[in-house]
Write a protein that holds these residues in place. Sequence first.
Motif, PDB file in Angstrom:
ATOM      1  N   GLY A 127      28.041  24.623  30.518  1.00 39.83           N
ATOM      2  CA  GLY A 127      27.378  23.325  30.500  1.00 39.83           C
ATOM      3  C   GLY A 127      27.493  22.646  29.155  1.00 39.83           C
ATOM      4  N   GLU A 128      27.362  23.425  28.089  1.00 36.26           N
ATOM      5  CA  GLU A 128      27.464  22.875  26.738  1.00 36.26           C
ATOM      6  C   GLU A 128      28.853  22.308  26.480  1.00 36.26           C
ATOM      7  N   ALA A 129      29.902  22.993  26.936  1.00 35.46           N
ATOM      8  CA  ALA A 129      31.271  22.492  26.755  1.00 35.46           C
ATOM      9  C   ALA A 129      31.449  21.140  27.449  1.00 35.46           C
ATOM     10  N   LYS A 130      30.867  20.993  28.616  1.00 36.47           N
ATOM     11  CA  LYS A 130      30.978  19.731  29.350  1.00 36.47           C
ATOM     12  C   LYS A 130      30.229  18.602  28.638  1.00 36.47           C
ATOM     13  N   ARG A 131      29.052  18.921  28.125  1.00 35.14           N
ATOM     14  CA  ARG A 131      28.284  17.891  27.423  1.00 35.14           C
ATOM     15  C   ARG A 131      28.944  17.497  26.098  1.00 35.14           C
ATOM     16  N   ILE A 132      29.598  18.433  25.446  1.00 34.91           N
ATOM     17  CA  ILE A 132      30.325  18.110  24.208  1.00 34.91           C
ATOM     18  C   ILE A 132      31.431  17.095  24.495  1.00 34.91           C
ATOM     19  N   LEU A 133      32.207  17.330  25.555  1.00 37.01           N
ATOM     20  CA  LEU A 133      33.291  16.409  25.897  1.00 37.01           C
ATOM     21  C   LEU A 133      32.755  15.039  26.304  1.00 37.01           C
ATOM     22  N   LEU A 134      31.649  14.999  27.035  1.00 31.14           N
ATOM     23  CA  LEU A 134      31.048  13.721  27.425  1.00 31.14           C
ATOM     24  C   LEU A 134      30.536  12.964  26.207  1.00 31.14           C
ATOM     25  N   ALA A 135      29.997  13.681  25.236  1.00 32.08           N
ATOM     26  CA  ALA A 135      29.479  13.031  24.032  1.00 32.08           C
ATOM     27  C   ALA A 135      30.613  12.502  23.155  1.00 32.08           C
ATOM     28  N   LYS A 136      31.744  13.203  23.154  1.00 30.65           N
ATOM     29  CA  LYS A 136      32.880  12.786  22.331  1.00 30.65           C
ATOM     30  C   LYS A 136      33.555  11.536  22.869  1.00 30.65           C
ATOM     31  N   ASN A 137      33.555  11.380  24.190  1.00 35.21           N
ATOM     32  CA  ASN A 137      34.286  10.270  24.808  1.00 35.21           C
ATOM     33  C   ASN A 137      33.532   9.800  26.038  1.00 35.21           C
ATOM     34  N   LYS A 138      32.835   8.690  25.922  1.00 35.73           N
ATOM     35  CA  LYS A 138      32.021   8.178  27.032  1.00 35.73           C
ATOM     36  C   LYS A 138      32.865   7.709  28.212  1.00 35.73           C
ATOM     37  N   GLU A 139      34.153   7.470  27.977  1.00 33.53           N
ATOM     38  CA  GLU A 139      35.040   7.014  29.051  1.00 33.53           C
ATOM     39  C   GLU A 139      35.895   8.153  29.600  1.00 33.53           C
ATOM     40  N   ILE A 140      35.579   9.369  29.269  1.00 31.21           N
ATOM     41  CA  ILE A 140      36.377  10.497  29.717  1.00 31.21           C
ATOM     42  C   ILE A 140      36.379  10.588  31.238  1.00 31.21           C
ATOM     43  N   LEU A 141      37.537  10.890  31.807  1.00 30.64           N
ATOM     44  CA  LEU A 141      37.641  11.015  33.256  1.00 30.64           C
ATOM     45  C   LEU A 141      36.948  12.294  33.724  1.00 30.64           C
ATOM     46  N   PRO A 142      36.265  12.243  34.857  1.00 35.59           N
ATOM     47  CA  PRO A 142      35.560  13.438  35.358  1.00 35.59           C
ATOM     48  C   PRO A 142      36.452  14.663  35.511  1.00 35.59           C
ATOM     49  N   ILE A 143      37.719  14.446  35.847  1.00 31.33           N
ATOM     50  CA  ILE A 143      38.617  15.591  36.052  1.00 31.33           C
ATOM     51  C   ILE A 143      38.801  16.386  34.764  1.00 31.33           C
ATOM     52  N   HIS A 144      38.595  15.742  33.615  1.00 36.08           N
ATOM     53  CA  HIS A 144      38.820  16.416  32.331  1.00 36.08           C
ATOM     54  C   HIS A 144      37.602  17.198  31.843  1.00 36.08           C
ATOM     55  N   TRP A 145      36.417  16.907  32.373  1.00 34.02           N
ATOM     56  CA  TRP A 145      35.244  17.654  31.911  1.00 34.02           C
ATOM     57  C   TRP A 145      34.561  18.450  33.036  1.00 34.02           C
ATOM     58  N   ALA A 146      34.804  18.084  34.294  1.00 33.91           N
ATOM     59  CA  ALA A 146      34.039  18.685  35.386  1.00 33.91           C
ATOM     60  C   ALA A 146      34.862  19.590  36.314  1.00 33.91           C
ATOM     61  N   SER A 147      36.129  19.800  36.008  1.00 34.48           N
ATOM     62  CA  SER A 147      36.979  20.590  36.913  1.00 34.48           C
ATOM     63  C   SER A 147      36.563  22.053  37.002  1.00 34.48           C
ATOM     64  N   PHE A 148      36.147  22.616  35.861  1.00 30.95           N
ATOM     65  CA  PHE A 148      35.843  24.045  35.835  1.00 30.95           C
ATOM     66  C   PHE A 148      34.405  24.303  36.281  1.00 30.95           C
ATOM     67  N   VAL A 149      34.260  25.199  37.251  1.00 26.85           N
ATOM     68  CA  VAL A 149      32.950  25.526  37.802  1.00 26.85           C
ATOM     69  C   VAL A 149      32.726  27.031  37.731  1.00 26.85           C
ATOM     70  N   LEU A 150      31.467  27.421  37.755  1.00 25.36           N
ATOM     71  CA  LEU A 150      31.086  28.826  37.635  1.00 25.36           C
ATOM     72  C   LEU A 150      30.536  29.366  38.956  1.00 25.36           C
ATOM     73  N   ILE A 151      31.127  30.444  39.426  1.00 22.94           N
ATOM     74  CA  ILE A 151      30.566  31.211  40.527  1.00 22.94           C
ATOM     75  C   ILE A 151      29.913  32.446  39.917  1.00 22.94           C
ATOM     76  N   GLY A 152      28.646  32.653  40.202  1.00 19.20           N
ATOM     77  CA  GLY A 152      27.934  33.807  39.642  1.00 19.20           C
ATOM     78  C   GLY A 152      26.674  33.369  38.955  1.00 19.20           C
ATOM     79  N   GLY A 153      26.626  33.599  37.655  1.00 19.68           N
ATOM     80  CA  GLY A 153      25.460  33.169  36.902  1.00 19.68           C
ATOM     81  C   GLY A 153      24.329  34.161  36.957  1.00 19.68           C
TER      82      GLY A 153
END
Length: 380
Positions: A354-380
Amino acid sequence: MEETYPEYKRLKYQNTVLPLQQIQEQLDENQLLLNYFLTAQTLFIQFVSEDETEIVEIPIDENFPELVKRFARSIRHLNLLDFYQYTEKLSKILIRPIADLILDIFGYQELKQLIIIPHAHLSQIPFETLLTSPYVKGEQPKYLIHQFDVSYHYSASLWCLQQKQKSVKTATYDFLGIAPVYEKETIPTGNRADSKTENNEWDYLPFSENEVKELSQLFEKNQAKCFVKKEASKITFLAEVNQAKIVHLAAHFHQHERPKLSGLVFKNDEKLYIQEAFNLDLSANLFVLSACESAVGQLYKSEGMMAINRGLLYSGVQNIVSALFVVNDNQAYEFMLHFYKSLLTGKNVVNALGEAKRILLAKNKEILPIHWASFVLIGG
């Protein structure tokens, strides 16, 4: 499907539906489980905390499955206008009706975790990209990821059983990195997509080599092994995979029209097929598939998505990070650096992702979703 995946058949019938109380006992005060179930006319959302549970019924129509597909397509095709349109529509159905209840349970303090059990086509979308409040043009979208870390599972009962069975497993070293790189090619396409050149060779992935080498350097000396190019063989993978706490593959994933022939691609076109993943005996705490569409597989009516990450989970891996979409070679490399740096500060896997995704969103407000949201976690 049970004939195709015999290990899955054993697990399916061994693990019956557990009482709600047992599931609640495995949740802590920072976790909430959302269980989605679709019928032709109704979406049921069951949310469960350690001491509360409620079911919300939301009417849907015959166009809902197509809405989900169009939403996923807007991410895949890099169409921001369509994405904002469809994420707003889906958020009104999937998140907005329970947003106040979720926030009421958790309060408005530190980030919490959502454990999402998707159903049917909902397993093909990243819930992190849904909105907790209406989208306003020109303003930063208020994504679910801004308020919650998100993980996924195949059923509440399987999630519960996995929590009960967690144990400290012995390992020889901390990190195993493998990247075939496919260096014969001279012109990289930039994606870790399921694609070959005119010469029937896999597209060159230069940043995948940087990825595994730089990640290995984050670990203590003698606690990481890295195999690239000619060393990145299936034989090496099978010999080393059970000795590391974290296994990281930066590679192509081949999506075959016959699902049984889909798999991870090693050097010389060697593949680890989905069926083989179900029959491994693994002990890694974390398995990262930095490969295009490695979270995608055949969708079965009753069991849901049958992808390679599911096979790895049933083979003993506690956490699997994989991609729902085509990932760019360079951007996957950047994402993984953020993820591991966060992980090695002591955060658990879901917090670090989650932190990695928020870092990318904070760096670039126009970032495409495919570049920050593609990776998902099964488990947890």
